[in-house]
Scaffold this active site. Structure first.
Site, PDB file in Angstrom:
ATOM      1  NE  ARG A  66      65.984   8.227  14.318  1.00 20.30           N
ATOM      2  CZ  ARG A  66      65.238   7.256  13.789  1.00 20.30           C
ATOM      3  NH1 ARG A  66      65.085   6.127  14.438  1.00 20.30           N
ATOM      4  NH2 ARG A  66      64.644   7.417  12.633  1.00 20.30           N
ATOM      5  NE  ARG A 100      59.518   1.971   5.413  1.00 22.87           N
ATOM      6  CZ  ARG A 100      60.482   1.748   6.296  1.00 22.87           C
ATOM      7  NH1 ARG A 100      61.057   0.585   6.366  1.00 22.87           N
ATOM      8  NH2 ARG A 100      60.854   2.695   7.115  1.00 22.87           N
ATOM      9  NE  ARG A 121      67.647   7.472  10.036  1.00 22.86           N
ATOM     10  CZ  ARG A 121      66.764   6.505  10.221  1.00 22.86           C
ATOM     11  NH1 ARG A 121      66.949   5.616  11.175  1.00 22.86           N
ATOM     12  NH2 ARG A 121      65.698   6.416   9.467  1.00 22.86           N
ATOM     13  NE  ARG A 150      61.923   8.325   7.921  1.00 25.66           N
ATOM     14  CZ  ARG A 150      62.475   8.872   9.010  1.00 25.66           C
ATOM     15  NH1 ARG A 150      62.764  10.170   9.033  1.00 25.66           N
ATOM     16  NH2 ARG A 150      62.723   8.158  10.048  1.00 25.66           N
ATOM     17  CE  LYS A 204      59.657   0.190  12.366  1.00 23.94           C
ATOM     18  NZ  LYS A 204      60.718  -0.078  11.396  1.00 23.94           N
TER      19      LYS A 204
HETATM   20  P1  ADP Z   1      62.352   4.644   9.546  1.00 24.04           P
HETATM   21  O1  ADP Z   1      61.493   3.475   9.940  1.00 24.04           O
HETATM   22  O2  ADP Z   1      62.684   5.520  10.704  1.00 24.04           O
HETATM   23  O3  ADP Z   1      61.857   5.411   8.364  1.00 24.04           O
HETATM   24  P2  ADP Z   1      64.313   2.801   8.395  1.00 24.04           P
HETATM   25  O4  ADP Z   1      65.715   2.753   8.842  1.00 24.04           O
HETATM   26  O5  ADP Z   1      63.461   1.595   8.621  1.00 24.04           O
HETATM   27  O6  ADP Z   1      63.756   4.094   9.112  1.00 24.04           O
HETATM   28  O7  ADP Z   1      64.245   3.147   6.833  1.00 24.04           O
HETATM   29  C1  ADP Z   1      64.914   4.252   6.283  1.00 24.04           C
HETATM   30  C2  ADP Z   1      64.549   4.424   4.803  1.00 24.04           C
HETATM   31  O8  ADP Z   1      64.946   3.258   4.049  1.00 24.04           O
HETATM   32  C3  ADP Z   1      63.064   4.580   4.486  1.00 24.04           C
HETATM   33  O9  ADP Z   1      62.619   5.902   4.670  1.00 24.04           O
HETATM   34  C4  ADP Z   1      63.034   4.145   3.018  1.00 24.04           C
HETATM   35  O10 ADP Z   1      63.515   5.145   2.158  1.00 24.04           O
HETATM   36  C5  ADP Z   1      64.039   3.014   2.971  1.00 24.04           C
HETATM   37  N1  ADP Z   1      63.404   1.693   3.204  1.00 24.04           N
HETATM   38  C6  ADP Z   1      63.646   0.838   4.246  1.00 24.04           C
HETATM   39  N2  ADP Z   1      62.905  -0.266   4.140  1.00 24.04           N
HETATM   40  C7  ADP Z   1      62.155  -0.132   3.018  1.00 24.04           C
HETATM   41  C8  ADP Z   1      61.161  -0.931   2.380  1.00 24.04           C
HETATM   42  N3  ADP Z   1      60.778  -2.115   2.875  1.00 24.04           N
HETATM   43  N4  ADP Z   1      60.594  -0.461   1.239  1.00 24.04           N
HETATM   44  C9  ADP Z   1      60.970   0.710   0.708  1.00 24.04           C
HETATM   45  N5  ADP Z   1      61.885   1.521   1.264  1.00 24.04           N
HETATM   46  C10 ADP Z   1      62.472   1.114   2.402  1.00 24.04           C
END
Ligand code: ADP
Length: 189
Positions: A124, A85, A130, A141, A13
């Site tokens: 990754r 989300r 990370r 997740r 994504k």
């Molecule tokens: P990934 O999709 O690989 O989990 P992201 O970089 O999109 O990675 O998000 C990393 C973290 O940031 C998530 O695991 C969460 O803790 C937080 N996060 C990001 N976007 C949101 C959201 N819309 N609502 C709640 N937490 C979020």
């Protein structure tokens, strides 16, 4: 153009969102990047969300909604990645975009199996280190994705806004499918 991109962790994504943003000259609004930058800055927001990110849990909806409202208010077009989300986040997004009369043009879904997603995330984790690419946080997740984000996918599918793309293809093939989908949106507008 206002594009929302959905898909599980490891679906590619972020990679595709960056490509769309670069190809069409629009900002890539990625909530994960915004939150990680806050953590790196040691800001008040960063201190609050750091342990949540590390566990792979979700940041509270109200905090996310405030964060995204501020950002989207100043953008005409965007590729939104990582938000919404949860269904409450999706409801908040729909109403804020309606308020400013800037509806989404299309919602892209990158489809990949859990096996492929897991494999890519473990890889990754080994390269990027990370904090949330550790096996426990990855599982958390993906669990959150199935329980909380899939209902968001179904919401946009029911609204007829969803275009699904096979995310298990190579980066360029996925990119080509996405460009075809965006071309169709452009033609409709
Ligand atoms: P990934 O999709 O690989 O989990 P992201 O970089 O999109 O990675 O998000 C990393 C973290 O940031 C998530 O695991 C969460 O803790 C937080 N996060 C990001 N976007 C949101 C959201 N819309 N609502 C709640 N937490 C979020």
């Amino acid at each position: 153009m206002r594009v929302l991109i959905l898909g599980p962790q490891g679906s590619g994504k972020g990679t595709q969102a960056k490509r769309i943003a670069a190809a069409h000259g629009m900002p890539h609004v990625a909530t994960g990047d915004i939150l990680r930058a806050a953590v790196a800055d040691g800001s008040e927001l960063g201190l609050r969300v750091a342990p949540i990110l590390e566990r792979g849990d979700l940041v509270p909806d109200d905090l996310m909604v405030d964060l995204i409202r501020e950002r989207l208010a100043v953008e005409d077009g965007f590729v939104l990645d990582g938000f919404p989300r949860t269904v409450p986040q999706a409801e908040a997004l729909d109403s804020m975009l309606e308020e400013i009369e800037k509806p989404l043009d299309v919602v892209l879904l990158l489809e990949v199996s859990d096996e492929v997603a897991l494999e890519r995330l473990v890889q990754r984790g080994a390269i990027e280190h990370r904090a949330d690419d550790e096996p426990d946080a990855i599982r958390t997740r993906l669990r959150h994705y199935h329980a909380l984000t899939e209902p968001v996918v179904e919401r946009y599918r029911a609204a007829g806004m969803l275009v699904a793309v096979d995310g298990e293809q190579g980066v360029d093939e996925v990119g080509a499918d996405i460009e075809r989908a965006l071309g169709a949106v452009g033609a409709r507008r």
